[in-house]
Design an enzyme around this catalytic site. Sequence first.
Site, PDB file in Angstrom:
ATOM      1  N   HIS A 221       0.754  -0.973   0.022  1.00 58.99           N
ATOM      2  CA  HIS A 221       0.209   0.436   0.074  1.00 58.99           C
ATOM      3  C   HIS A 221       1.025   1.449  -0.048  1.00 58.99           C
ATOM      4  O   HIS A 221       0.474   2.713   0.023  1.00 58.99           O
ATOM      5  CB  HIS A 221      -0.577  -0.615   1.050  1.00 58.99           C
ATOM      6  CG  HIS A 221      -1.848   0.952   1.494  1.00 58.99           C
ATOM      7  ND1 HIS A 221      -1.996   1.729   1.971  1.00 58.99           N
ATOM      8  CD2 HIS A 221      -3.271   0.826   0.641  1.00 58.99           C
ATOM      9  CE1 HIS A 221      -3.398   2.403   1.876  1.00 58.99           C
ATOM     10  NE2 HIS A 221      -4.134   1.953   0.747  1.00 58.99           N
ATOM     11  N   ASP A 228      17.269  10.618  -7.142  1.00 55.55           N
ATOM     12  CA  ASP A 228      18.531  10.725  -7.245  1.00 55.55           C
ATOM     13  C   ASP A 228      19.094  10.858  -5.244  1.00 55.55           C
ATOM     14  O   ASP A 228      20.158  10.944  -5.127  1.00 55.55           O
ATOM     15  CB  ASP A 228      18.942  11.954  -7.598  1.00 55.55           C
ATOM     16  CG  ASP A 228      18.952  11.970  -9.358  1.00 55.55           C
ATOM     17  OD1 ASP A 228      19.302  10.837 -10.078  1.00 55.55           O
ATOM     18  OD2 ASP A 228      18.710  12.856 -10.078  1.00 55.55           O
ATOM     19  N   HIS A 403      -8.937  10.836   1.599  1.00 60.34           N
ATOM     20  CA  HIS A 403      -8.581  10.050   1.574  1.00 60.34           C
ATOM     21  C   HIS A 403      -7.375  10.603   2.506  1.00 60.34           C
ATOM     22  O   HIS A 403      -6.232   9.591   2.133  1.00 60.34           O
ATOM     23  CB  HIS A 403      -8.953   9.506  -0.078  1.00 60.34           C
ATOM     24  CG  HIS A 403      -8.086   8.748  -0.003  1.00 60.34           C
ATOM     25  ND1 HIS A 403      -6.461   8.253  -0.394  1.00 60.34           N
ATOM     26  CD2 HIS A 403      -8.400   6.927  -0.466  1.00 60.34           C
ATOM     27  CE1 HIS A 403      -6.220   6.932  -0.561  1.00 60.34           C
ATOM     28  NE2 HIS A 403      -7.221   6.325  -0.496  1.00 60.34           N
ATOM     29  N   LYS A 405      -4.214  11.153   5.414  1.00 59.39           N
ATOM     30  CA  LYS A 405      -3.620   9.560   6.515  1.00 59.39           C
ATOM     31  C   LYS A 405      -2.692  10.536   7.260  1.00 59.39           C
ATOM     32  O   LYS A 405      -1.439  10.178   6.863  1.00 59.39           O
ATOM     33  CB  LYS A 405      -3.733   8.304   6.214  1.00 59.39           C
ATOM     34  CG  LYS A 405      -3.969   7.532   5.278  1.00 59.39           C
ATOM     35  CD  LYS A 405      -4.056   7.819   3.748  1.00 59.39           C
ATOM     36  CE  LYS A 405      -4.585   6.901   2.969  1.00 59.39           C
ATOM     37  NZ  LYS A 405      -6.027   6.041   2.838  1.00 59.39           N
TER      38      LYS A 405
END
Length: 485
Positions: A221, A228, A403, A405
């Site tokens: 997930h 670099d 959405h 978190k």
Amino acid sequence: MDWTLILKITYGIIVPLVCLRVIYDTNHISKTLSYLLLVIFVPVFGIIFYFSFGMNYRTRKIYSKKLFNNIKLENRLEIQLQDYANKIIRNKKELFASNKKLVRLLFKEISSPLTNKNEVDLLINGEQKFPEVYKAIEAAKHHIHFEYYIFTDDVVGKKIEALLIKKAKEGVQVKFMYDDYGSSSIRKSLVLRLRAAGVEAYPFYKIKLIYLANRMNYRNHRKIIVIDGRVGFVGGINVSDSYINDINTESTTYWRDTHLKIQGPAVWYLQYLFLCDWNFCANCEIEPEGNLFPELDSFKTKSNVAIQIAASGPDSETPTILYSLLQAINLAEEEILITTPYFVPNESIMDALCIAAMSGVNVKLLVPRSSDSRIVNAAASSYYTELLESGVQIYRYTKGFIHAKTMAIDNEIAIVGSANLDMRSFDLNFEVNAIVYDRDINKQLKDAFYDDLNHASEIDLERWKERAWYHELSEKIARLLSPLL
């Protein structure tokens, strides 16, 4: 010969053996009871479900995350990391006076160093994230590493594809890793085009028919980009048009999410995670070298932000993501602001939040008004009464689907990552969070949280208790299934 009798006797022997396996293999009482009930009262399917979704692969190690073949080199590097982290703590005693336990937990459990001299940009939604990603890819000189749960073959996906192919043709080493479940739609399209153009592309934990259910259950997930060895991206935003609201033509749903762009030594551990995962999925061994892991003291940045990376999955000795969140909650003295799209907590998270609120900490939880999963939404709702009675304030986002978190603790800690506050993120998924110890980033995250509250409705305890009995019943039934979600 009575085959029916033989089958009954065989099944009667198998069920107790599976029950013993469940008891031996499952650490959490709620999960143990759930699987036992399923195995005993749902013939055949219950056993199949347990072996597909319930096996404890933390104890079996889905794969080895070992990156260093040279043990002496690994031990020497760990000592250097510890000295580096201790030096930062000494130089910032005031900032870390109350956070040492969290810092030491992450180093002890996963050797994640505390780093400073990082430059951090808080990116709200895909509108802010993807332009920064495009610029960072364009500027790549040596390598580009991509690791994503969901990558789609749409406008955003094609733009990144074109940039990766362009850089590969310029001689930049490009590695592209995708979750075989979350990004299944690109297996026979975008992935093949990348490979044809010289990009190394592999699925993480490739789904095979014989292992279908089990491999679908254990998902990578994480959302990681490393460029670099010096520029990194981490957070909750996948690669999809859905995350850019001004081009999201297929849906009218507003998507709200959060990501971080990091420049500095904190990218070191993101690189480490990527290469461990890459060595597994590509079945190769990439040894650390200078371009991949620049010296921690070699970064020249404009800011001095301190960061630690928390990561865990079925390969971990312990559920580090869970432990780090618990420690952060326990350190709070004034305020805890949490945003999560999927709230299916275990008992320890519930206890920590309730205790914090009852101790006078201002605890606010922001969740979607409607989740993209009805059963998850119902299961989450079943926890609200207990939280509300303890003093936790719960808000439901109404502008669209949230959405993000994130977690902001007091005035110093800001957490942004891929992990939800649910049992799947704690036990089944490979996850990564960035823990930022910085007052300015903390304030930016809190400002974003309170701005989101302008588009949310607070749940009133008394009105919540008056909801229809059948709603409460469906929530309680969904909660019984929560250990299995």
